[in-house]
Design a protein around this motif. Structure first.
Motif, PDB file in Angstrom:
ATOM      1  N   TYR A  72      29.093 -14.754  -0.414  1.00 37.82           N
ATOM      2  CA  TYR A  72      28.947 -13.371  -0.853  1.00 37.82           C
ATOM      3  C   TYR A  72      30.303 -12.681  -0.931  1.00 37.82           C
ATOM      4  CZ  TYR A  72      26.664  -8.710  -0.832  1.00 37.82           C
ATOM      5  OH  TYR A  72      26.229  -7.443  -1.119  1.00 37.82           O
ATOM      6  N   SER A  73      31.123 -12.856   0.112  1.00 36.63           N
ATOM      7  CA  SER A  73      32.399 -12.157   0.182  1.00 36.63           C
ATOM      8  C   SER A  73      33.411 -12.709  -0.821  1.00 36.63           C
ATOM      9  CB  SER A  73      32.965 -12.254   1.604  1.00 36.63           C
ATOM     10  OG  SER A  73      32.118 -11.592   2.521  1.00 36.63           O
ATOM     11  N   ILE A  74      33.419 -14.036  -1.000  1.00 33.20           N
ATOM     12  CA  ILE A  74      34.392 -14.647  -1.910  1.00 33.20           C
ATOM     13  C   ILE A  74      34.226 -14.125  -3.333  1.00 33.20           C
ATOM     14  CG2 ILE A  74      35.050 -16.828  -3.019  1.00 33.20           C
ATOM     15  CD1 ILE A  74      34.448 -18.197  -0.333  1.00 33.20           C
ATOM     16  N   TRP A  99      19.813 -15.390  -8.071  1.00 37.15           N
ATOM     17  CA  TRP A  99      19.458 -15.468  -6.654  1.00 37.15           C
ATOM     18  C   TRP A  99      17.960 -15.744  -6.470  1.00 37.15           C
ATOM     19  CZ3 TRP A  99      20.018  -9.689  -6.614  1.00 37.15           C
ATOM     20  CH2 TRP A  99      18.877  -9.031  -6.192  1.00 37.15           C
ATOM     21  N   ALA A 100      17.117 -15.357  -7.425  1.00 38.86           N
ATOM     22  CA  ALA A 100      15.691 -15.684  -7.319  1.00 38.86           C
ATOM     23  C   ALA A 100      15.483 -17.196  -7.306  1.00 38.86           C
ATOM     24  CB  ALA A 100      14.922 -15.042  -8.474  1.00 38.86           C
ATOM     25  N   ILE A 101      16.228 -17.886  -8.159  1.00 39.85           N
ATOM     26  CA  ILE A 101      16.113 -19.346  -8.232  1.00 39.85           C
ATOM     27  C   ILE A 101      16.561 -19.993  -6.922  1.00 39.85           C
ATOM     28  CG2 ILE A 101      17.004 -21.409  -9.391  1.00 39.85           C
ATOM     29  CD1 ILE A 101      17.194 -19.656 -11.960  1.00 39.85           C
ATOM     30  N   LEU A 122      23.104 -18.733  -1.986  1.00 38.06           N
ATOM     31  CA  LEU A 122      22.416 -17.448  -2.123  1.00 38.06           C
ATOM     32  C   LEU A 122      23.432 -16.307  -2.071  1.00 38.06           C
ATOM     33  CD1 LEU A 122      19.658 -16.022  -2.383  1.00 38.06           C
ATOM     34  CD2 LEU A 122      19.611 -15.867   0.118  1.00 38.06           C
ATOM     35  N   GLY A 123      24.427 -16.446  -1.189  1.00 40.28           N
ATOM     36  CA  GLY A 123      25.484 -15.437  -1.130  1.00 40.28           C
ATOM     37  C   GLY A 123      26.277 -15.368  -2.415  1.00 40.28           C
TER      38      GLY A 123
END
Length: 432
Positions: A72-74, A99-101, A122-123
């Protein structure tokens, strides 16, 4: 700037325009963020069954929950810059569908390695939605109206708890054994569907900017664009990357948000476990009781955000919920087996921690404008959300080492209180 904001707020065309924008834009962002947050934190409910089914330790769960925030952060800053370049409609739709997949893929987890890889992906997939939505709101609302606009979107966090917690508990309880699958596997599949649908709808209907819509009159568009232009005059448009990175205020905001996120994810990732330990026996009962602290959070978020806009004050409206939330979380650790008292204290803790998340985001737009707003909001969110990795990992490691959840909660409390003290160093110009 106060004069500008007041004049803009007093004009009839402006009032009508922002009312239209609020009804057209905010409910849609709220629903999208609701889907995002449910898919981000439903791992806290899955843990109640998944850890024992797959043999995961508390430390393994904490590491997996936190790994989400590495990916997420990257990708936060690149994602926000892409949104600024290609438009919110295309980019937010891409985020939702991807992200749903990935979220549905959790239903096939068998090992810790599977768990870690999917949490990281997911992130990556979700990176950019929250800061992208915050940036998107700066295209529609000037500073004097933005705390209220942010608060509506951020109601998705407590709503995710109120709706997602009972829903997760219900799915895990009623779907267990269907097609020879555990209930937590069905939960991941079913709760991924809203994000997929929201992504398709976003691509079709979300407008990029005020000038792109036909439901504002020419006068209303002009008023909104004038308000935004005047509002931008007091912000810092940095001239170079070096100047941007050298701005001490940027790093101060990163440190404060790091502390806020430490508290936020202590609540969202561990609340079901705390309530189970206090005596909630079944997943459905746990889900219903977990919804109560999030209900209290909704009331607190609205109260703090409207008060901040009314009084043109930001700093103490952030410090107060951080301190109250941290103290309540600590006190709750002393009554782990008293279900009623635990719920009351956890409600205060959740109200404080989640209100702090909303109130924080009224600060960065006071300093950043233009493309640097995209980079700055993304950067602050990226660095701050490293705490999303640190928080569950620290708690999980301390629980595995000592067998006592209280040690982890004490560490979180200390971090939040340090962050509250740092808010005092924010320039008073943030009170706009």
């Amino acid at each position: 700037m106060t004069t500008v904001a007041l004049n803009a707020a007093d004009q009839p065309a402006s009032t009508t325009a922002y009312g239209k924008i609020a009804w057209r834009v905010l409910p849609f962002l709220l629903l999208c963020y609701l889907a995002a947050y449910i898919d981000r934190v439903n791992i806290g409910f899955a843990k109640l069954q998944m850890s024992s089914d797959l043999g995961f330790s508390e430390a393994a769960y904490g590491l997996g929950a936190g790994i989400f925030f590495i990916g997420y952060s990257i990708f936060e800053v690149p994602s926000n810059l892409m949104l600024h370049k290609v438009g919110a409609r295309r980019w937010i739709a891409r985020i939702l569908v991807s992200w749903a997949i990935v979220s549905a893929g959790f239903s096939f987890v068998q090992t810790e390695t599977h768990f870690y890889i999917l949490r990281f992906l997911l992130g990556v997939a979700e990176a950019g939605f929250a800061p992208g939505a915050l940036l998107y709101l700066t295209y529609w609302f000037p500073a004097a109206r933005r705390s209220r606009a942010n608060s509506i979107m951020f109601l998705a966090i407590p709503l995710a708890g109120m709706i997602g917690a009972p829903l997760s508990g219900l799915i895990m309880e009623k779907m267990a054994g269907v097609a020879a699958w555990e209930g937590w596997r069905w939960m991941f599949v079913i709760e991924a569907v809203p994000a997929l649908v929201a992504g398709l709808v976003t691509f079709r209907f979300l407008p990029d900017r005020p000038q792109d819509v036909d439901w504002l009159t020419a006068e209303e568009k002009r008023q909104v664009l004038d308000d935004l232009a005047e509002d931008a005059g007091a912000r810092t448009d940095h001239l170079s990357v070096r100047q941007f990175l050298a701005d001490k205020r940027l790093w101060l905001l990163c440190a404060i948000y790091f502390a806020v996120v430490m508290g936020q994810y202590a609540i969202t990732f561990w609340l079901p476990t705390i309530i189970r330990n206090a005596g909630a026996a079944t997943p459905l009962m746990n889900g219903l009781l977990t919804g109560l602290p999030f209900l209290a959070s909704m009331v607190a978020i609205l109260a703090f955000s409207f008060s901040a806009d009314k009084h043109r004050e930001r700093r103490w409206h952030l410090i107060a919920p951080m301190v109250v939330g941290a103290v309540a979380l600590t006190i709750a650790s002393f009554v782990p087996e008293n279900l009623t008292l635990s719920i009351m204290l956890l409600s205060v803790a959740a109200a404080g921690m989640l209100s702090a998340t909303v109130m924080f985001w009224s600060l960065p737009p006071a300093f950043l404008g233009g493309v640097w707003a995209a980079a700055g909001i993304g950067g602050i969110n990226a660095i701050g959300n490293v705490a999303g990795f640190v928080s569950p990992y620290v708690i999980g490691s301390l629980v595995s080492a000592s067998g006592d959840l209280r040690l982890g909660l004490y560490a979180i409390t200390a971090a939040v209180l340090i962050g509250a003290a740092l808010v005092l160093r924010v320039p008073t110009s943030a009170n706009r």
